[in-house]
Design a protein around this motif. Structure first.
Motif, PDB file in Angstrom:
ATOM      1  N   LEU A 265      77.505  37.109  96.780  1.00 22.90           N
ATOM      2  CA  LEU A 265      78.451  37.923  97.549  1.00 22.90           C
ATOM      3  C   LEU A 265      77.708  38.582  98.704  1.00 22.90           C
ATOM      4  N   SER A 266      77.923  38.051  99.910  1.00 24.82           N
ATOM      5  CA  SER A 266      77.257  38.613 101.085  1.00 24.82           C
ATOM      6  C   SER A 266      78.090  39.710 101.743  1.00 24.82           C
ATOM      7  N   GLY A 267      79.404  39.720 101.465  1.00 21.36           N
ATOM      8  CA  GLY A 267      80.303  40.628 102.167  1.00 21.36           C
ATOM      9  C   GLY A 267      80.953  39.978 103.368  1.00 21.36           C
ATOM     10  N   GLY A 268      80.645  38.692 103.612  1.00 21.14           N
ATOM     11  CA  GLY A 268      81.316  37.931 104.661  1.00 21.14           C
ATOM     12  C   GLY A 268      82.625  37.351 104.160  1.00 21.14           C
ATOM     13  N   VAL A 286      83.836  39.473  87.122  1.00 22.01           N
ATOM     14  CA  VAL A 286      82.992  38.450  87.735  1.00 22.01           C
ATOM     15  C   VAL A 286      81.613  39.040  88.017  1.00 22.01           C
ATOM     16  N   GLN A 287      80.580  38.300  87.702  1.00 26.49           N
ATOM     17  CA  GLN A 287      79.219  38.756  88.012  1.00 26.49           C
ATOM     18  C   GLN A 287      78.876  38.345  89.441  1.00 26.49           C
ATOM     19  N   THR A 288      78.531  39.312  90.269  1.00 22.54           N
ATOM     20  CA  THR A 288      78.186  39.042  91.667  1.00 22.54           C
ATOM     21  C   THR A 288      76.818  39.625  91.987  1.00 22.54           C
ATOM     22  N   CYS A 289      76.187  39.074  93.013  1.00 27.65           N
ATOM     23  CA  CYS A 289      74.891  39.605  93.427  1.00 27.65           C
ATOM     24  C   CYS A 289      74.732  39.481  94.932  1.00 27.65           C
ATOM     25  N   SER A 290      73.998  40.407  95.502  1.00 29.27           N
ATOM     26  CA  SER A 290      73.755  40.461  96.938  1.00 29.27           C
ATOM     27  C   SER A 290      72.316  40.837  97.209  1.00 29.27           C
ATOM     28  N   ILE A 291      71.830  40.340  98.348  1.00 25.50           N
ATOM     29  CA  ILE A 291      70.510  40.743  98.839  1.00 25.50           C
ATOM     30  C   ILE A 291      70.718  41.614 100.078  1.00 25.50           C
ATOM     31  N   GLY A 292      70.037  42.763 100.092  1.00 24.37           N
ATOM     32  CA  GLY A 292      70.053  43.621 101.265  1.00 24.37           C
ATOM     33  C   GLY A 292      68.670  43.685 101.889  1.00 24.37           C
ATOM     34  N   PHE A 293      68.605  44.230 103.094  1.00 22.80           N
ATOM     35  CA  PHE A 293      67.341  44.318 103.807  1.00 22.80           C
ATOM     36  C   PHE A 293      67.007  45.773 104.117  1.00 22.80           C
ATOM     37  N   ASP A 294      65.730  46.025 104.297  1.00 21.15           N
ATOM     38  CA  ASP A 294      65.292  47.395 104.551  1.00 21.15           C
ATOM     39  C   ASP A 294      65.438  47.791 106.015  1.00 21.15           C
ATOM     40  N   ARG A 295      66.168  46.987 106.777  1.00 24.10           N
ATOM     41  CA  ARG A 295      66.498  47.325 108.166  1.00 24.10           C
ATOM     42  C   ARG A 295      68.010  47.321 108.308  1.00 24.10           C
ATOM     43  N   ASP A 297      70.029  46.985 110.756  1.00 22.41           N
ATOM     44  CA  ASP A 297      70.642  45.974 111.610  1.00 22.41           C
ATOM     45  C   ASP A 297      70.663  44.594 110.963  1.00 22.41           C
ATOM     46  N   HIS A 298      70.017  44.456 109.791  1.00 17.89           N
ATOM     47  CA  HIS A 298      70.023  43.185 109.074  1.00 17.89           C
ATOM     48  C   HIS A 298      70.806  43.264 107.763  1.00 17.89           C
ATOM     49  N   ASP A 299      71.259  44.446 107.388  1.00 20.36           N
ATOM     50  CA  ASP A 299      71.760  44.682 106.038  1.00 20.36           C
ATOM     51  C   ASP A 299      73.285  44.604 105.961  1.00 20.36           C
ATOM     52  N   GLU A 300      73.792  43.860 104.966  1.00 16.59           N
ATOM     53  CA  GLU A 300      75.236  43.728 104.754  1.00 16.59           C
ATOM     54  C   GLU A 300      75.677  44.240 103.386  1.00 16.59           C
ATOM     55  N   THR A 301      74.821  44.944 102.687  1.00 17.88           N
ATOM     56  CA  THR A 301      75.158  45.331 101.326  1.00 17.88           C
ATOM     57  C   THR A 301      76.365  46.259 101.266  1.00 17.88           C
ATOM     58  N   GLU A 317      72.591  44.259  93.206  1.00 18.17           N
ATOM     59  CA  GLU A 317      72.015  44.033  94.524  1.00 18.17           C
ATOM     60  C   GLU A 317      70.536  44.422  94.518  1.00 18.17           C
ATOM     61  N   ARG A 318      69.827  43.845  95.458  1.00 20.26           N
ATOM     62  CA  ARG A 318      68.404  44.134  95.569  1.00 20.26           C
ATOM     63  C   ARG A 318      68.043  44.210  97.039  1.00 20.26           C
ATOM     64  N   ILE A 319      67.266  45.194  97.389  1.00 25.55           N
ATOM     65  CA  ILE A 319      66.796  45.342  98.765  1.00 25.55           C
ATOM     66  C   ILE A 319      65.420  44.690  98.887  1.00 25.55           C
ATOM     67  N   VAL A 320      65.286  43.836  99.873  1.00 27.48           N
ATOM     68  CA  VAL A 320      63.999  43.196 100.131  1.00 27.48           C
ATOM     69  C   VAL A 320      63.571  43.529 101.546  1.00 27.48           C
ATOM     70  N   ALA A 321      62.311  43.349 101.812  1.00 26.75           N
ATOM     71  CA  ALA A 321      61.780  43.638 103.145  1.00 26.75           C
ATOM     72  C   ALA A 321      62.259  42.590 104.136  1.00 26.75           C
ATOM     73  N   ALA A 322      62.611  43.029 105.327  1.00 30.87           N
ATOM     74  CA  ALA A 322      63.029  42.079 106.359  1.00 30.87           C
ATOM     75  C   ALA A 322      61.892  41.147 106.737  1.00 30.87           C
TER      76      ALA A 322
END
Length: 633
Positions: A265-268, A286-295, A297-301, A317-322
């Motif tokens: 699930l990106s949010g798009g 429903v089990q969903t998962c998303s990746i977010g970014f630590d910036r 301007d890149h994050d859609e969480t 969800e999990r935040i990872v480094a851009a």
């Protein structure tokens, strides 16, 4: 999902060593960690690595018929296997398992090659028919599942899900193909009709190969194609309802599994639509998962969270480094061939996150290709309108001149970045679209290739396949032709390769309901205005999903997985850029003008030019060549 491999002697049924098949199969353990199997007979061997999804206790492979005359090894899912099983039972077929694999065995017996038209699914399989002394290789309509093959010196055909399966055979000879390097630099990936390894072919999407021992090796036969030449009729409301029914059927058919299942699930629009229809069909969260970014301007969480809350999903969800480039070597190993779509990094991370709780995940991939969702579709349609109004010679003279003198200003606001548009308007639509889809333009490729490499290419151009596909497309207008080429080239070469390799690297099965062939065929029949209207791509899909999703999800600007690669090569990856120019495997190939590469690196690091995408391509090519041909640092 699974990994398959095998051998077939084309003329003499020489003995096949089961250990050799096991070696080819075992390097694919990531595709199937739950079990393995090898089957051999005179002149043939089939291998399998299993990721158990359906009939966990009874679907072991390779699977043989009751009389031992048919054997199959198979990677994929046949979503309508229950209906086909019931039909085959009415014809007198007796089943011993509850797996979809056995449907392939009986389907071949009942319908021969026509069994393919009855399968709704994603698949690549190899079936041996002892009575006919024939090997039947087949790949699904859109190329979701891969199949590589090569001729060996002992007159056998070797095949495997991934290139590494072929490389495990001791008779396989490693030799790079410079044409694939040209394709890779032009497109960002090695397309399905090419391979970085000379002598290796990929069975094209929607094709089969039927080889009968003792007869000449045939060419693959196309058994499916998407047709944009027909037009659906009906009101907007009626087409909306038909679209939703197609989407609903596609999603629910892909929710059948005997293991935990969830969704990306990106949010798009696309992944949110899939999750909405899953929630409608499911009696549990429903089990969903998303990746977010630590910036930011890149994050859609935030958008993913809105959808998760709307449908009460069990969301993680999990935040990872851009700047998550630590995965480079992991991806090089997973892809085998060079692959420069930088969104593979976050795609790997979201697959990794999903695998912590599920074995199967549904994705939203495919809607952009089927429903005209890319920005390039909008630009191409607008340019084609201009081409239709201005005579060809006038376009060439006026826009060609403007394209020559207009400064290239990637840093400027969009209205001031007209150079590419002028250049596109000066040429024909197919060539312009091929350039728009590409990564490194022909002029820069000619600049960085050596004189010897240019001679070896003998005029081969990465863009030529796009131009040919668009001109041969069963289509009515320019948008049809662009989408057709995307479905035939970009989709299997980039998108589906990315999802297959990153998901399989962590033993996760990814399913793409928006690539159900009935849905794709329906989308292709829609009038162009139902796909692209007023600058809005996927117009009918978005309108149809208004009953499920809020406007801020449906009509917000498309983001996708974005990675700041240009900044990387001025920062943490600056040393890698220097290595590309001075001491890399690229220099050993003799393919490149190393002085030109030094200039590219210097211009990027100083900020004079932005060559981030090119440097990323060169880095991935360098690492892949080093791994494949034994010159790793």
């Amino acid at each position: 999902m699974c990994g398959i491999a095998g051998l077939f002697h084309l003329h003499t049924p020489k003995p096949v060593d089961p250990a050799r098949i096991a070696v080819m199969t075992d390097v694919l353990i990531h595709r199937g960690p739950d079990g393995s199997g090898v089957w051999t007979a005179p002149g043939v061997g089939l291998g399998h690595r299993r990721l158990s999804i359906i009939d966990i206790g009874g679907g072991a492979q390779p699977m043989t018929s009751a009389d031992g005359q048919i054997a199959v090894t198979y990677n994929g899912e046949i979503y309508n296997f229950a209906e086909l099983r019931a039909e085959l039972e009415q014809h007198g077929h007796v089943f011993r398992t509850h797996s979809d694999t056995e449907v392939i065995v009986h389907g071949w017996r009942q319908w021969g090659v026509d069994c393919l038209t009855r399968f709704n699914g994603m698949f690549a399989f190899a079936l041996f028919d002892a009575g006919r002394q024939a090997l039947f290789l087949a790949r699904d309509r859109l190329g979701v599942k891969p199949l590589h093959m090569t001729r060996l010196s002992d007159d056998s055909l070797a095949f495997a899900s991934e290139l590494k399966g072929l490389m495990a055979h001791p008779l396989f000879r490693r030799k790079p193909d410079i044409r694939a390097a040209e394709d890779f630099l032009g497109l960002g990936y090695v397309p399905d009709d090419a391979s970085i390894m000379a002598g290796v072919a990929k069975l094209p999407a929607g094709h089969y190969l039927l080889i009968e021992r003792g007869k000449p090796m045939p060419q693959p036969t196309q058994w499916w194609d998407v047709d944009f030449s027909r037009r659906a009729s009906g009101s907007t409301r009626a087409l909306e309802e038909e679209l939703v029914e197609h989407m609903r059927a596609a999603v629910t058919s892909r929710m059948v599994a005997d293991v935990p299942l969830g969704a990306f699930l990106s949010g798009g629009v696309d992944s949110s639509s899939v999750v909405a229809l899953m929630a409608e069909a499911s009696n549990r969260a429903v089990q969903t998962c998303s990746i977010g970014f630590d910036r930011a301007d890149h994050d859609e969480t935030h958008h993913a969270r809105l959808v998760a809350e709307r449908f009460a999903t069990d969301h993680r969800e999990r935040i990872v480094a851009a700047d998550d480039f630590a995965l480079i070597d992991t991806l090089v190993t997973a892809f085998d061939e060079p692959f420069a779509d930088a969104s593979a990094l976050p795609t790997y991370r979201v697959c990794e996150l999903a695998r912590e709780s599920v074995t199967v995940a549904l994705s939203g991939d495919g809607a952009d290709e089927a429903f005209a969702g890319y920005r390039r579709h909008r630009f191409h349609a607008a340019e084609e309108r201009v081409r239709g109004l201005v005579p060809k010679e006038l376009r060439r003279s006026v826009f060609g001149a403007l394209g020559g003198i207009w400064p290239k200003a990637d840093w400027a606001p969009r209205p001031l970045r007209a150079k590419t548009t002028f250049q596109a308007l000066a040429t024909d639509g197919a060539h312009a679209y091929a350039l728009a889809v590409g990564v490194t333009p022909p002029a820069i490729r000619e600049r960085i290739f050596s004189a010897e490499a240019m001679r070896a290419l003998q005029g081969h151009r990465a863009e030529a396949r796009y131009e040919a596909a668009m001109k041969a497309a069963p289509a009515r207008d320019s948008l049809d032709r662009a989408q057709y080429a995307d479905l035939k080239i970009w989709l299997p070469g980039d998108i589906l390769t990315k999802v297959d390799r990153t998901s399989m690297a962590v033993s996760l099965e990814a399913r793409e309901p928006l690539l159900d062939h009935r849905l794709v065929e329906f989308a292709a029949s829609l009038p162009a205005s139902m796909r692209l209207r007023g600058g809005t791509g996927k117009w009918l899909m978005k309108k149809a999903m208004e009953r499920y999703l809020p406007e801020q999800i449906l009509y917000r600007p498309k983001m996708g997985f974005v990675t700041p690669i240009s900044a990387w090569f001025r920062g943490a990856l600056a040393d890698e850029a220097e290595h590309i120019a001075r001491g890399s495997t690229l220099a050993e190939t003799g393919w490149f003008n190393m002085v030109a590469l030094e200039g590219i690196v210097a211009a990027h690091r100083s900020g004079v030019s932005d060559h981030g995408r090119l440097l990323w391509q060169l880095l991935m090519l360098d690492r892949s060549l080093a791994r494949l041909f034994g010159t790793a640092r």
